[in-house]
Design a protein around this motif. Sequence first.
Motif, short mmCIF file in Angstrom:
data_model
loop_
_atom_site.label_atom_id
_atom_site.label_comp_id
_atom_site.label_asym_id
_atom_site.label_seq_id
_atom_site.Cartn_x
_atom_site.Cartn_y
_atom_site.Cartn_z
N CYS A 1 -65.53 -18.25 44.76
CA CYS A 1 -65.51 -18.66 43.35
C CYS A 1 -66.79 -18.18 42.69
N LEU A 2 -66.64 -17.39 41.63
CA LEU A 2 -67.80 -16.86 40.90
C LEU A 2 -67.42 -16.71 39.43
N GLY A 3 -68.32 -17.08 38.52
CA GLY A 3 -68.12 -16.75 37.12
C GLY A 3 -67.98 -15.24 36.99
N ASP A 4 -67.20 -14.77 36.00
CA ASP A 4 -66.85 -13.34 35.96
C ASP A 4 -68.06 -12.40 35.99
N GLN A 5 -69.15 -12.75 35.31
CA GLN A 5 -70.28 -11.82 35.28
C GLN A 5 -71.03 -11.76 36.61
N SER A 6 -71.07 -12.90 37.30
CA SER A 6 -71.64 -12.92 38.65
C SER A 6 -70.77 -12.12 39.61
N ALA A 7 -69.45 -12.28 39.46
CA ALA A 7 -68.51 -11.56 40.32
C ALA A 7 -68.68 -10.05 40.16
N ALA A 8 -68.88 -9.60 38.92
CA ALA A 8 -69.07 -8.16 38.69
C ALA A 8 -70.37 -7.67 39.34
N LEU A 9 -71.41 -8.50 39.33
CA LEU A 9 -72.68 -8.14 39.97
C LEU A 9 -72.46 -7.94 41.48
N VAL A 10 -71.68 -8.85 42.08
CA VAL A 10 -71.35 -8.73 43.51
C VAL A 10 -70.46 -7.51 43.75
N ILE B 1 -52.44 -11.52 53.69
CA ILE B 1 -53.45 -12.03 52.74
C ILE B 1 -54.11 -13.24 53.39
N LYS B 2 -55.38 -13.10 53.69
CA LYS B 2 -56.09 -14.12 54.47
C LYS B 2 -56.91 -15.09 53.61
N ALA B 3 -57.16 -14.72 52.36
CA ALA B 3 -57.98 -15.58 51.50
C ALA B 3 -57.78 -15.18 50.05
N ILE B 4 -58.11 -16.12 49.16
CA ILE B 4 -58.02 -15.88 47.72
C ILE B 4 -59.36 -16.26 47.08
N GLY B 5 -59.87 -15.39 46.22
CA GLY B 5 -61.07 -15.69 45.45
C GLY B 5 -60.69 -15.94 44.00
N VAL B 6 -61.52 -16.72 43.31
CA VAL B 6 -61.29 -17.02 41.88
C VAL B 6 -62.49 -16.54 41.09
N THR B 7 -62.24 -15.81 40.00
CA THR B 7 -63.30 -15.49 39.06
C THR B 7 -62.76 -15.74 37.67
N ASN B 8 -63.64 -16.09 36.75
CA ASN B 8 -63.14 -16.66 35.49
C ASN B 8 -64.10 -16.45 34.33
N GLN B 9 -63.50 -16.52 33.11
CA GLN B 9 -64.31 -16.60 31.90
C GLN B 9 -65.19 -17.86 32.05
N ARG B 10 -66.47 -17.71 31.77
CA ARG B 10 -67.40 -18.83 31.99
C ARG B 10 -67.49 -19.71 30.74
N GLU B 11 -68.06 -20.92 30.90
CA GLU B 11 -68.39 -21.84 29.80
C GLU B 11 -67.18 -22.50 29.12
N THR B 12 -66.03 -21.83 29.13
CA THR B 12 -64.82 -22.37 28.50
C THR B 12 -64.51 -23.74 29.11
N THR B 13 -64.25 -24.73 28.24
CA THR B 13 -64.34 -26.15 28.62
C THR B 13 -62.99 -26.86 28.56
N LEU B 14 -62.64 -27.54 29.67
CA LEU B 14 -61.38 -28.26 29.75
C LEU B 14 -61.61 -29.70 30.21
N VAL B 15 -60.76 -30.61 29.69
CA VAL B 15 -60.74 -31.98 30.20
C VAL B 15 -59.27 -32.33 30.45
N TRP B 16 -59.00 -32.91 31.64
CA TRP B 16 -57.62 -33.29 31.96
C TRP B 16 -57.59 -34.67 32.60
N ASP B 17 -56.37 -35.22 32.68
CA ASP B 17 -56.15 -36.56 33.22
C ASP B 17 -55.82 -36.42 34.70
N LYS B 18 -56.65 -37.03 35.55
CA LYS B 18 -56.44 -36.81 37.00
C LYS B 18 -55.20 -37.53 37.52
N GLU B 19 -54.68 -38.51 36.75
CA GLU B 19 -53.49 -39.24 37.22
C GLU B 19 -52.20 -38.53 36.85
N THR B 20 -52.16 -37.92 35.67
CA THR B 20 -50.94 -37.22 35.25
C THR B 20 -51.05 -35.71 35.50
#
Length: 524
Positions: A258-267, A86-105
């Motif tokens: 890295c592509l949002g899921d709908q863009s990934a499907a187009l590709v 396995i030479k590489a990993i791609g990420v595709t995801n549900q778009r717009e879904t919103t997260l905020v996290w603490d970069k220190e913890t």
Amino acid sequence: MAGSSHRITLGPLVAAIDQGTSSTRFLVFNSKTAELLSHHQVEIKQSFPKEGWVEEDPKEILQSVYECMERTCEKLMQHNIDISNIKAIGVTNQRETTLVWDKETGEPLYNAIVWLDLRTQSTVERLINKTPGRNKNHLRHKTGLPISTYFSAVKLRWLMDNVSEVHEAVMSHRAMFGTVDSWLIWCLTGGKSGGVHCTDVTNASRTMLFNIHTMNWDPELCKYFGIPMEILPRVRSSSEIYGLMKSGALSGIPISGCLGDQSAALVGQMCFKDGQAKNTYGTGCFLLRNTGSKPVMSDHGLLTTVAYKLGRDKPACYALEGSVAIAGAVVRWLQDNLGIIGSSEELEKLAASVGTSYGCYFVPAFSGLYAPYWEPSARGIICGLTQFTNKSHVAFAALEAVCFQTREILDAMNQDSGIPLNQLQVDGGMTSNRLLMQLQADILCIPVVKPSMPETTALGAAMAAGAAEGVSVWSLNPEDLSEVTSEKFEPQINPEESEFRYARWKKAVEKSKNWETTQPLVLP
């Protein structure tokens, strides 16, 4: 057999994380043949804490990714396939879904607010009311999008206004915002110990904070929503090395797509030419048409979005998008909320047993209506009921609803481009429902073409990752792309009947509109 001397060598492999609204998958492809070698899938719990609210747990999302990776690697090893290929990993995801996290913890500061969520409806109404002429398209010249509950900026604004932990983290410069792709890449590349905070142009173009012409975060848009730019991820292309995996069996492997899921499907559907289109049937339903290197603005309620940018120095391509909020979600609703089916396979049997909705129409506007209406105040209705109507007719009407909604966005797409599509390329989980595919051909009056390998979203992310500079194990030259086998569904009913049913559907849609307004009702 397990001895390493018996391991099968297949040449370079590329993996994809496909983190969708209802499940997470990890899939491994042969980069030379695009063949799917192994995968694992885990369902994701959605919570609905209040009416119209939809949330998911960021830690559960991350855990599901690790679980899918581990299980898939185990399956490969059982088949004597060496995971060091396995030479590489791609990420595709549900778009717009919103997260905020603490970069220190590294801890999430609230649940992920899912794209379907409606809690921001009053915020959206307030924003639209303060625009000149109460125009929901006030920001469209920069974003390609209407002001809507669907996009990330209003969800992020809600978090900053209503969750004290988020507000405090923003004030003390500890907050990081991201869509699901950013959260996963940050965690997988080290998290609080040097994780990479980035997103790609396709996901960024769904936030309402990104200028699709300059291809960067827009200071004016950020000011409009009151979002500090320091919390935003760095925007990168859809195909480059972002960072390396930091733990687990795949430690050291680059994450390079890295592509949002709908863009990934187009590709994944190889829609690289201007005018090529695909429709994906997932939780929602998304029709994207490649418009080449120029963003085209719709006159018929479609979105203008970034389709992909496959390399740092490559040009961006754009797409027109018709977005439908509820497609596969209606199946889950019939199963979990009404209990009239036990599985999605059962829906097909139930609907097929009657072969007609018998005049029953189902408008599943659970999250308002998306394209082409953009009516957040619409709600779901089932109409045309008689004493004869039973659950099989409702099941059939639910499948028809998915097809009618697709017809609406296809009509809009054809009007915008002036060149009607002569067939529809489809993918996504619901395409395994053969009755649905036949209904779709009948309602569109054009053939529907389904690839025999339905995982085109994951394939698109794998292609982007494998083609990245520094990985270069997957060629995207048209002559090198593998031939795709597919199945074709031809229309089987006469167009007059199709038109009659579609006109009835339109009537039902009108009845669903303007239902849930935040203005108080004035009774006579």
